[in-house]
Design a protein around this motif. Structure first.
Motif, PDB file in Angstrom:
ATOM      1  N   MET A   1       0.948  -1.161   0.019  1.00 45.94           N
ATOM      2  CA  MET A   1       0.066   0.077   0.101  1.00 45.94           C
ATOM      3  C   MET A   1       0.905   1.225  -0.107  1.00 45.94           C
ATOM      4  O   MET A   1       1.980   1.379   0.706  1.00 45.94           O
ATOM      5  N   ARG A   2       0.488   2.077  -0.789  1.00 47.58           N
ATOM      6  CA  ARG A   2       1.438   3.517  -0.979  1.00 47.58           C
ATOM      7  C   ARG A   2       0.370   4.665  -1.494  1.00 47.58           C
ATOM      8  O   ARG A   2      -0.804   4.369  -1.915  1.00 47.58           O
ATOM      9  N   GLU A   4       0.282   8.158  -3.381  1.00 42.20           N
ATOM     10  CA  GLU A   4       0.886   9.110  -4.222  1.00 42.20           C
ATOM     11  C   GLU A   4       0.392  10.549  -3.843  1.00 42.20           C
ATOM     12  O   GLU A   4      -0.945  10.879  -3.903  1.00 42.20           O
ATOM     13  N   ASN A  39       2.138   7.976   3.931  1.00 36.26           N
ATOM     14  CA  ASN A  39       1.962   6.590   4.108  1.00 36.26           C
ATOM     15  C   ASN A  39       1.942   6.075   5.228  1.00 36.26           C
ATOM     16  O   ASN A  39       1.256   4.972   5.432  1.00 36.26           O
ATOM     17  N   SER A  54      -3.397   1.338  -3.921  1.00 33.90           N
ATOM     18  CA  SER A  54      -2.625   2.666  -3.810  1.00 33.90           C
ATOM     19  C   SER A  54      -3.773   3.632  -3.597  1.00 33.90           C
ATOM     20  O   SER A  54      -4.846   3.736  -3.935  1.00 33.90           O
ATOM     21  N   PRO A 104      -5.036   4.625  -8.700  1.00 33.75           N
ATOM     22  CA  PRO A 104      -5.041   4.907  -7.171  1.00 33.75           C
ATOM     23  C   PRO A 104      -6.528   5.338  -6.688  1.00 33.75           C
ATOM     24  O   PRO A 104      -7.125   5.960  -7.852  1.00 33.75           O
TER      25      PRO A 104
END
Length: 175
Positions: A1-2, A4, A39, A54, A104
């Motif tokens: 998981m991230r 942007e 994050n 994401s 995302p």
């Protein structure tokens, strides 16, 4: 998981003289630091958010005059404020599993007035970066559906903000 994170730092572009003043005592928070914070926060909040590979968030640092325009336009309050959160998840928008897997999940936009944050940091007797992190964490919770219509829900939200800041190494005293 991230996440942007798109950081638009128009405050420092608009106010180069203020930047020098702030820069002497408070290092500017880099886009990389912001991204690391978000994050980390989303990892902590993961049980409370829709699952996605994401996430996408816009963060704009601005001044009192720009945030006052937005506050008047969207909240009918013609005065500066410290932070505004425009949540994308409030809209019922059908999203297929295929779409969520490929793009995302857009959570929304956060706008922070560095002018107001600087005044509040002085009042609270902590650094500008601490106040900016506090406001960004508050706005992130709003993007995820948190609200504070009463004292009890405000208390839960503030407690979660303290947890989020502690997780990135910022200690906040709520007394």
């Amino acid at each position: 998981m991230r996440v942007e994170l798109y950081v638009e730092d128009s405050f420092y572009e608009l106010s180069p003289t203020t930047f020098v003043k702030i820069g002497d005592t408070h290092p500017r928070i880099t886009p990389e630091t912001w991204e690391n914070w978000f994050n980390h926060w989303l990892e902590i909040l993961h049980p409370h958010i829709p699952p996605a590979p994401s996430y996408e968030i816009g963060l704009r640092l601005t001044d009192d005059s720009q945030i006052q325009e937005l506050n008047a336009q969207y909240r009918q309050q013609n005065k500066p404020t410290d932070v505004l959160a425009f949540a994308a998840l409030e809209v019922d928008f059908p999203q297929s599993k295929e779409m969520l897997a490929s793009v995302p999940l857009y959570l929304g936009d956060i706008i922070v007035s560095v002018d107001t944050a600087q005044r509040q940091a002085q009042q609270q007797e902590h650094s500008l970066p601490t106040e900016l992190a506090w406001l960004a964490a508050h706005a992130l919770l709003h993007l995820l559906g948190w609200d504070h219509p009463d004292e009890e829900s405000l208390g839960r939200m503030l407690e979660q903000q303290v947890n989020l800041l502690n997780a990135i190494g910022i200690a906040i005293d709520m007394e």
